[in-house]
Design an enzyme around this catalytic site. Structure first.
Site, PDB file in Angstrom:
ATOM      1  N   TYR A  97       0.764  -1.280   0.043  1.00  0.00           N
ATOM      2  CA  TYR A  97      -0.153  -0.072   0.009  1.00  0.00           C
ATOM      3  C   TYR A  97       0.929   1.200   0.038  1.00  0.00           C
ATOM      4  CZ  TYR A  97      -4.102  -3.049   1.021  1.00  0.00           C
ATOM      5  OH  TYR A  97      -4.970  -3.953   0.930  1.00  0.00           O
ATOM      6  N   CYS A 147       0.302   7.075 -10.703  1.00  0.00           N
ATOM      7  CA  CYS A 147      -0.198   6.049  -9.294  1.00  0.00           C
ATOM      8  C   CYS A 147      -1.592   5.682  -9.571  1.00  0.00           C
ATOM      9  CB  CYS A 147       0.207   6.569  -8.259  1.00  0.00           C
ATOM     10  SG  CYS A 147       0.172   5.344  -6.783  1.00  0.00           S
ATOM     11  N   TYR A 185      -0.769  -0.918  -9.936  1.00  0.00           N
ATOM     12  CA  TYR A 185      -0.701  -2.107  -9.351  1.00  0.00           C
ATOM     13  C   TYR A 185      -2.013  -2.769  -9.926  1.00  0.00           C
ATOM     14  CZ  TYR A 185      -3.308   1.515  -6.773  1.00  0.00           C
ATOM     15  OH  TYR A 185      -4.292   2.494  -6.357  1.00  0.00           O
TER      16      TYR A 185
END
Length: 269
Positions: free
Chosen positions: A47, A227, A269
């Site tokens: 995270y 991101c 991710y």
């Protein structure tokens, strides 16, 4: 640990009490056996940290995460299937103040904020909870009383589904009011706005609206960060390539130069 629900019902802002030295990522370790690998522990989950090294209480003992509860809906029944829910996100979102959480790290250096030039330009692009590291950047730039005195430009592009999914919007709006010469904030609301072609407004569409400025800033040494979900990158790359070609440039050569100059930062991710 303390837990605070964010505007969208499946988002939580978690403050974990630790000793933190850098801005990057931590891994959360879930107790118990990995159902996919009997006899083995769960895989760690990374995270991004949504705070600076000083934490939300400015004492250096906390790190903040922004977590979306991962759930799965059966396409046939339309109902939530708890057997397929996200293990770590639900563990964290179901936790209570005071619960202990095992973490490892910090991990990664891609998203560390360069502080060698306080007048630098930082273009930050995020979808959803990918805004986490930028919250840390902006707190360091505009909120904390530290030797690093930022006097450049921070420009945040944030893509979410609708306005009630905007994360940390009050904080960012405050920076806009207090630092109008140093901070810009553009939102892309895919379910509420239309792009120039009448389709949904995604973050790459918002970037394209300001593409001339963005490319000029990159040519002058700006850092650009990405991101969020890795699915955001193909659309963004296609948009940047199209804009480059319209400008008579080779995107492949430009991208290679940005990477060589350490201006290109990606953590998806």
């Amino acid at each position: 640990m303390n837990r605070f629900p964010l505007p969208s019902g499946r988002l939580y802002f978690l403050v974990i009490f630790i000793f933190l030295s850098v801005i990057c990522s931590f891994s959360c370790v879930i107790q118990g056996e990995n159902p996919k690998k009997p006899g083995n522990p769960h895989n760690v989950r990374l995270y991004s940290i949504a705070s600076t090294r000083y934490g939300d209480f400015f004492d250096g003992k906390t790190a903040s995460f922004c977590v979306r509860r991962a759930v799965y809906y059966d396409p046939e029944t339309g109902k939530e299937d708890p057997s397929k829910k996200g293990v770590c996100s639900n563990f964290l979102c179901d936790s209570k103040p005071g619960d202990k959480v095992q973490i490892t790290g910090p991990s990664g250096k891609i998203m560390l904020l360069p502080e060698d030039d306080p007048k630098a330009t930082h273009i930050m692009i995020a979808t959803g909870t990918g805004v986490a590291p930028y919250r840390g950047y902006l707190r360091r730039m505009f909120m904390e009383n530290v030797p690093f005195k930022f006097n450049g430009l921070a420009w945040l592009f944030l893509g979410v589904a609708n306005s009630d999914s905007l994360l940390y919007d009050d904080e960012f709006s405050k920076y806009l009011q207090e630092y109008p010469d140093n901070f810009r904030f553009d939102r892309a609301l895919s379910r509420e706005e239309k792009n120039k072609n009448g389709g949904k407004m995604y973050v790459q569409d918002k970037i394209e609206e300001y593409s001339d400025e963005v490319f000029k800033l990159l040519d002058n040494g700006a850092h650009i960060y990405f991101c969020g979900l890795k699915g955001m990158m193909p659309g963004i790359q296609e948009t940047l390539k199209r804009v480059a070609e319209q400008r008579g440039e080779s995107w492949e050569e430009k991208l290679a130069q940005l990477k060589k100059n350490k201006q290109w930062h990606v953590e998806v991710y």
